[in-house]
Design a protein around this motif. Structure first.
Motif, PDB file in Angstrom:
ATOM      1  N   ARG A   1      -1.403 -10.934  -0.139  1.00 42.48           N
ATOM      2  CA  ARG A   1      -1.713  -9.505  -0.208  1.00 42.48           C
ATOM      3  C   ARG A   1      -3.179  -9.250   0.097  1.00 42.48           C
ATOM      4  N   LEU A   2      -4.055 -10.068  -0.501  1.00 48.16           N
ATOM      5  CA  LEU A   2      -5.485  -9.871  -0.306  1.00 48.16           C
ATOM      6  C   LEU A   2      -5.895 -10.194   1.126  1.00 48.16           C
ATOM      7  N   THR A   3      -5.443 -11.313   1.648  1.00 52.55           N
ATOM      8  CA  THR A   3      -5.872 -11.700   2.998  1.00 52.55           C
ATOM      9  C   THR A   3      -5.321 -10.742   4.048  1.00 52.55           C
TER      10      THR A   3
ATOM     11  N   ALA B   1       0.813  -1.215   0.000  1.00 53.60           N
ATOM     12  CA  ALA B   1       0.000   0.000   0.000  1.00 53.60           C
ATOM     13  C   ALA B   1       0.848   1.267   0.000  1.00 53.60           C
ATOM     14  N   LYS B   2       2.162   1.122   0.117  1.00 54.79           N
ATOM     15  CA  LYS B   2       3.044   2.283   0.156  1.00 54.79           C
ATOM     16  C   LYS B   2       2.902   3.091  -1.137  1.00 54.79           C
ATOM     17  N   GLY B   3       2.868   4.408  -1.007  1.00 51.39           N
ATOM     18  CA  GLY B   3       2.838   5.280  -2.167  1.00 51.39           C
ATOM     19  C   GLY B   3       1.466   5.689  -2.635  1.00 51.39           C
ATOM     20  N   LEU B   4       0.430   5.172  -2.002  1.00 54.16           N
ATOM     21  CA  LEU B   4      -0.915   5.514  -2.466  1.00 54.16           C
ATOM     22  C   LEU B   4      -1.369   6.894  -2.024  1.00 54.16           C
ATOM     23  N   ASN B   5      -0.665   7.525  -1.096  1.00 52.58           N
ATOM     24  CA  ASN B   5      -0.993   8.913  -0.746  1.00 52.58           C
ATOM     25  C   ASN B   5      -0.900   9.813  -1.975  1.00 52.58           C
ATOM     26  N   ALA B   6       0.126   9.574  -2.796  1.00 56.92           N
ATOM     27  CA  ALA B   6       0.296  10.387  -4.001  1.00 56.92           C
ATOM     28  C   ALA B   6      -0.829  10.146  -4.995  1.00 56.92           C
ATOM     29  N   LEU B   7      -1.418   8.962  -4.942  1.00 59.79           N
ATOM     30  CA  LEU B   7      -2.505   8.639  -5.856  1.00 59.79           C
ATOM     31  C   LEU B   7      -3.813   9.281  -5.411  1.00 59.79           C
ATOM     32  N   PHE B   8      -4.091   9.222  -4.113  1.00 57.59           N
ATOM     33  CA  PHE B   8      -5.372   9.701  -3.610  1.00 57.59           C
ATOM     34  C   PHE B   8      -5.350  11.157  -3.128  1.00 57.59           C
ATOM     35  N   SER B   9      -4.181  11.659  -2.724  1.00 57.44           N
ATOM     36  CA  SER B   9      -4.091  13.037  -2.213  1.00 57.44           C
ATOM     37  C   SER B   9      -2.951  13.792  -2.875  1.00 57.44           C
TER      38      SER B   9
ATOM     39  N   ALA C   1      -5.966  -4.553  -6.392  1.00 50.96           N
ATOM     40  CA  ALA C   1      -7.116  -4.191  -5.563  1.00 50.96           C
ATOM     41  C   ALA C   1      -6.785  -4.371  -4.090  1.00 50.96           C
ATOM     42  N   ALA C   2      -6.008  -5.396  -3.770  1.00 45.64           N
ATOM     43  CA  ALA C   2      -5.625  -5.642  -2.375  1.00 45.64           C
ATOM     44  C   ALA C   2      -4.840  -4.476  -1.790  1.00 45.64           C
TER      45      ALA C   2
END
Length: 709
Positions: free
Chosen positions: A230-232, A5-13, A202-203
């Motif tokens: 990753r999903l679980t 999940a690292k780096g998703l701040n740049a994607l969402f904010s 998606a996970a």
């Protein structure tokens, strides 16, 4: 290893967004995101990249990523194929945090496209820049007005801000969910469609949303899972964070279906393994897009209100016919309909003498003629402890102004007086009326069936919150003993060591030995061929039943000759001589190894009924004895074990011990074992244990060879 999940701040904010392939035409893929960023007031920097234009939609344009005035947090790529790869390489070199590849032309388009997608995966790993897509619909954050999508769902208006987030592998399904969410009156926090998932899955979005303060409930639509851990892990983190995950899983695993060689494999079915995954890791599965959105919207609406983990509903309608329909739907979805207490019924009769008061409550036409009585009826039902929920059939009431005003004022007051109890309203519109009712904490569903299904789903959400994670034993992997899968006798030997119980049996390799073995066992015996090449023994005449010692030699010869005649290439290891055993309830136990999630354990009605009734329960392995007991209670045949119709209760505890032991064996030897089939298992009267009569262990190599044929 960094978190997926690292780096998703740049994607969402993102504080700045660059658009490669930006177009002045708002209807094109490269023009639509920019048009909507400007239209809806994104506060960050917008940098269009188009080497053929100086200005795009009123903003200065740049010839390339290298020419940007700063490092973009997010890069939208709307150019195809090789141009997209080059733009991403430039963005990574520039130091961009994330990129969304909206364009197609990758793995979905053939070998050349697959090679380009492999380059994207490698680029993300090499540089740390997160890549969403390719061939995806992108992402959206409502509060930030950060639009990285070209979805037509945003053309007319921006979703209102709320706590629901959507994760979808399919862009079109995700876009439809966006639209339906608006119609439900709920608000959106985040949206992401992952497309080909070259990097971000998606996970990963689920895991990030688990810690997102904007998100209170996550709606997820997936077609497959590319990385089980990753999903679980993501589902576990969402559950631990108190963020309900509602999942629509579409499609099934063809590979899992091909691998089913035993009774167990045929009865399990790969899609059922996804059910087991969601159950183990705290997600609620739904079966339609409409249900996905309706349940998610209801979760957001009720907040901390309770429906109970064993749901029941007090029902109020202005028609006896509607009341009957509500009761029928409740029964279908497992929602209880308990009679209201005498005191509550007296309150209702005082307000409306002609009402039927037991449950459902028939408020008659007086609900329209005297709308002020609604508050008294709902208040009485919410105060009653006989049911966990109240369901109100509003039909057309909210479309009539004089009724709507009275109803909404009454419902506002009554829900405020009962902040812990859930009220469910059944109405299909108007949309502004639904939004108003939701603001009171009322869950709204468009039909009676949806309302009852929704109550059942809300109860599952609450049960997951109450139960938390299941503590499972740590089981180290170990190789299977040599020769364990060769035949029935060798399979039974290793399963006995694992804790399962079989009858005392003798392997013989001659007719005279068969006579001796039958005499030692005493009484009538069963005789079965032993061979690594024959799974279905009776099909070739390899089974003899009810044999006494005097006939054992002849039975041995018949079995040997049948093998020579019908399976001349099969190895002949001899014959297994076993006592004829009757009594008890016949069950089946088994395991399958899912190609994505690994071993799963199954229990069901066994013997000759296994394939006929297909009455089974499935869980991921390992399971605890408590989980095994839950599996038994799921079976339609459970009353047979529980002492129905004067039968003696069966030894359910011993059966649960056997299920748990088998599940641990499957995990320990997962690297070698594809399937295990134990059928029948005789479950004797309580205190007398269980006894398995047949066993088959299929190694991975055999399963793969069979699937390829």
């Amino acid at each position: 290893m960094t978190s997926p999940a690292k780096g998703l701040n740049a994607l969402f904010s993102p504080r700045s967004i660059a658009i490669v392939g930006a177009s002045s035409e708002p209807t094109k893929t490269g023009g639509r995101p920019m048009h909507m960023l400007l239209k809806y007031g994104y506060a960050g920097a917008i940098w269009p990249i188009n080497p053929k234009a100086d200005v795009v939609q009123g903003l200065p344009a740049f010839a390339s990523v290298d020419d940007l005035p700063g490092v973009p947090d997010l890069v939208l790529v709307a150019v195809p194929g090789a141009g997209a790869v080059a733009a991403l390489e430039a963005a990574a070199a520039k130091g961009a945090g994330a990129a969304i590849v909206l364009s197609a032309g990758f793995a979905e388009s053939g070998p050349e496209g697959a090679a380009r997608q492999d380059r994207l995966t490698a680029l993300a790993r090499e540089t740390g820049m997160r890549i969403l897509g390719p061939n995806c619909l992108g992402a959206l954050s409502v509060r930030e007005r950060a639009i990285g999508t070209f979805s037509v769902a945003l053309e007319n208006e921006m979703p209102k801000t709320g706590g629901v987030s959507i994760v979808s592998q399919s862009g079109n399904i995700g876009s439809a969910a966006l639209r339906q969410l608006k119609d439900s009156g709920a608000g959106l926090a985040r949206f992401i469609a992952t497309g080909n998932e070259a990097d971000l899955q998606a996970a990963d979005a689920l895991e990030w949303l688990a810690t997102d303060e904007e998100t209170s409930v996550i709606l997820c639509c997936i077609e497959t899972c590319r990385d089980a851990p990753r999903l679980t892990r993501a589902l576990d983190r969402a559950r631990d964070a108190g963020k309900p995950v509602i999942v629509l899983k579409i499609g099934t695993s063809e590979a899992g279906q091909k691998a089913a060689q035993s009774h167990t494999g045929g009865l399990a079915g790969s899609d059922r393994v996804f059910d087991a995954v969601f159950l183990r890791h705290g997600a609620v599965r739904v079966r339609s897009l409409e249900e996905l959105v309706q349940v998610g919207a209801a979760v957001e609406a009720i907040g901390t209100r309770s429906v109970g983990t064993a749901p029941s509903a007090a029902m109020i309608a202005a028609s006896g016919g509607f009341g009957i329909m509500m009761a029928d739907a409740a029964a279908q979805h497992g929602v209880g309909v308990n009679p209201l207490t005498a005191a509550t019924q007296a309150r209702i009769r005082a307000a409306l003498p002609l009402a039927a008061t037991a449950n459902p409550v028939d408020a008659t036409a007086q609900m329209s003629a005297s709308p002020d009585i609604l508050e008294k009826l709902v208040d009485a039902a919410l105060a009653d402890e006989a049911n966990s929920t109240v369901c109100l059939m509003l039909a057309l009431g909210m479309e009539i102004p004089r009724l709507r005003t009275v109803f909404t004022q009454a419902l506002s007051r009554v829900t405020a007086r009962h902040p812990g109890k859930t009220l469910v309203a059944c109405l299909s519109g108007p949309s502004d009326a639904i939004a108003e009712l939701r603001s009171f904490g009322i869950a709204c569903f468009p039909t009676i069936d949806a309302a009852m299904g929704g109550i059942a789903a809300l109860a599952k959400v609450e049960a997951i919150r109450a139960a938390g994670a299941t503590a499972l034993p740590s089981i180290p992997a170990a190789p299977l003993p040599a020769g364990a899968t060769r035949n029935e006798a060798s399979a039974k030997a290793v399963l006995t060591d694992a804790g399962l119980t079989f009858a005392n049996e003798i392997t013989v390799t001659s007719a005279s030995d068969a006579t001796d073995a039958a005499s030692r066992i005493g009484g009538l015996v069963a005789m079965k061929v032993l061979s690594p090449d024959i799974q279905h023994k009776s099909d070739i005449g390899g089974v003899e039943l009810g044999i006494d010692p005097s006939g054992a030699a002849s039975a041995y010869t018949r079995i040997r000759d049948a093998v020579a005649r019908h399976a001349p290439d099969a190895a002949f290891d001899g014959v297994l001589v076993a006592p004829m055993i009757n009594g008890g309830t016949e069950m089946i136990l088994g395991t399958v190894t899912d190609p994505i999630f690994g071993p799963a354990v199954m229990v069901g009605l066994g013997g000759v009924f296994a394939e006929i009734f297909k009455d089974t329960a499935l869980r991921l392995a390992p399971v605890t004895e408590a989980e095994a007991a839950e599996m038994l209670r799921e079976l339609r045949a459970y009353p047979l074990l529980d002492g129905a119709r004067g039968r003696a209760p069966a030894d359910k505890a011993a059966l649960c011990t056997a299920i748990a032991a088998l599940s641990r064996f499957a995990v320990r030897h997962a690297q070698d074992v594809a399937e295990i089939d134990i059928n029948p298992v005789l479950v004797r009267d309580d205190g007398q244990g269980v006894l398995a009569l047949d066993a088959l262990i299929i190694p991975h190599q055999t399963a793969q060879q069979e699937a390829a044929q």
